[in-house]
Design a protein around this motif. Structure first.
Motif, PDB file in Angstrom:
ATOM      1  N   SER A 293       0.819  -1.213   0.000  1.00 50.87           N
ATOM      2  CA  SER A 293       0.000   0.000   0.000  1.00 50.87           C
ATOM      3  C   SER A 293       0.857   1.268   0.000  1.00 50.87           C
ATOM      4  O   SER A 293       0.453   2.282  -0.562  1.00 50.87           O
ATOM      5  N   ASP A 294       2.047   1.227   0.611  1.00 53.64           N
ATOM      6  CA  ASP A 294       2.923   2.400   0.596  1.00 53.64           C
ATOM      7  C   ASP A 294       3.440   2.676  -0.810  1.00 53.64           C
ATOM      8  O   ASP A 294       3.507   3.830  -1.241  1.00 53.64           O
TER       9      ASP A 294
ATOM     10  N   LEU B  14       1.917   1.774  -3.590  1.00 54.30           N
ATOM     11  CA  LEU B  14       0.758   2.244  -4.344  1.00 54.30           C
ATOM     12  C   LEU B  14       0.484   3.719  -4.045  1.00 54.30           C
ATOM     13  O   LEU B  14       0.249   4.513  -4.956  1.00 54.30           O
ATOM     14  N   SER B  15       0.525   4.089  -2.787  1.00 54.02           N
ATOM     15  CA  SER B  15       0.299   5.485  -2.398  1.00 54.02           C
ATOM     16  C   SER B  15       1.334   6.401  -3.040  1.00 54.02           C
ATOM     17  O   SER B  15       0.999   7.483  -3.530  1.00 54.02           O
ATOM     18  N   SER B  16       2.580   5.971  -3.033  1.00 55.40           N
ATOM     19  CA  SER B  16       3.647   6.760  -3.654  1.00 55.40           C
ATOM     20  C   SER B  16       3.419   6.912  -5.153  1.00 55.40           C
ATOM     21  O   SER B  16       3.570   8.007  -5.712  1.00 55.40           O
TER      22      SER B  16
ATOM     23  N   VAL C 179       0.559   6.764  -6.778  1.00 51.53           N
ATOM     24  CA  VAL C 179      -0.593   7.635  -6.985  1.00 51.53           C
ATOM     25  C   VAL C 179      -0.191   9.097  -6.803  1.00 51.53           C
ATOM     26  O   VAL C 179      -0.609   9.974  -7.562  1.00 51.53           O
ATOM     27  N   SER C 180       0.647   9.365  -5.814  1.00 51.70           N
ATOM     28  CA  SER C 180       1.132  10.737  -5.598  1.00 51.70           C
ATOM     29  C   SER C 180       1.936  11.225  -6.796  1.00 51.70           C
ATOM     30  O   SER C 180       1.801  12.382  -7.219  1.00 51.70           O
TER      31      SER C 180
ATOM     32  N   SER D 214      -0.393  12.018  -9.585  1.00 51.54           N
ATOM     33  CA  SER D 214      -1.105  13.254  -9.278  1.00 51.54           C
ATOM     34  C   SER D 214      -0.227  14.472  -9.557  1.00 51.54           C
ATOM     35  O   SER D 214      -0.684  15.455 -10.151  1.00 51.54           O
TER      36      SER D 214
END
Length: 130
Positions: free
Chosen positions: A104-105, A107-109, A111-112, A115
């Motif tokens: 998840s980390d 994936l979050s990175s 996505v950032s 963005s």
């Protein structure tokens, strides 16, 4: 939303209803290994599990949907169509299994980064227009 996602959402809603009033009663997600616990939740007869119920509901609702039967969703034709849907679920859920392996980390990175990239593209488009 895909059919399989709707079924998983149904499992989540069932769990939330069963846990109303507890700190687990407003869950937004569950771990896939939780699906294995569906066999541990037994009905009043001591034999029927929550998994049996979920599968029976999938058979009934999908069979009725596919056959267009609104009068008697429990007839043989509906059951046959519903069983075909259930028998195909395992192959359709392979992408769900793959997604659980994703950190998840990471994936979050990612996505950032996407963005920020979109913000940069928007800025370039704005500058070009002016």
């Amino acid at each position: 939303m895909c059919l399989e996602c709707l079924k998983l959402r149904g499992v989540l809603k069932a769990g939330n209803r069963m846990n109303v009033g507890t700190n687990h009663g407003d869950a937004h997600a569950f771990k896939l290994d939780t699906l294995l616990k569906l066999v541990d939740v037994k009905g009043a007869d001591g034999k029927t599990t929550l998994l049996h119920f979920v599968v029976q509901e999938i058979i009934r609702t999908e069979g009725a949907r596919l056959s267009g039967a609104s009068q008697n969703p429990d007839d043989a034709k509906c059951r046959k169509l519903g069983l075909q849907v259930v028998s195909g679920l395992s192959s359709k859920l392979t992408s769900v299994k793959k997604s659980t392996a994703m950190d998840s980390d990471v994936l979050s990175s990612d996505v950032s980064k996407v963005s920020r990239g979109l913000a940069n593209i928007s800025e370039v488009v704005r500058l070009i227009e002016t």
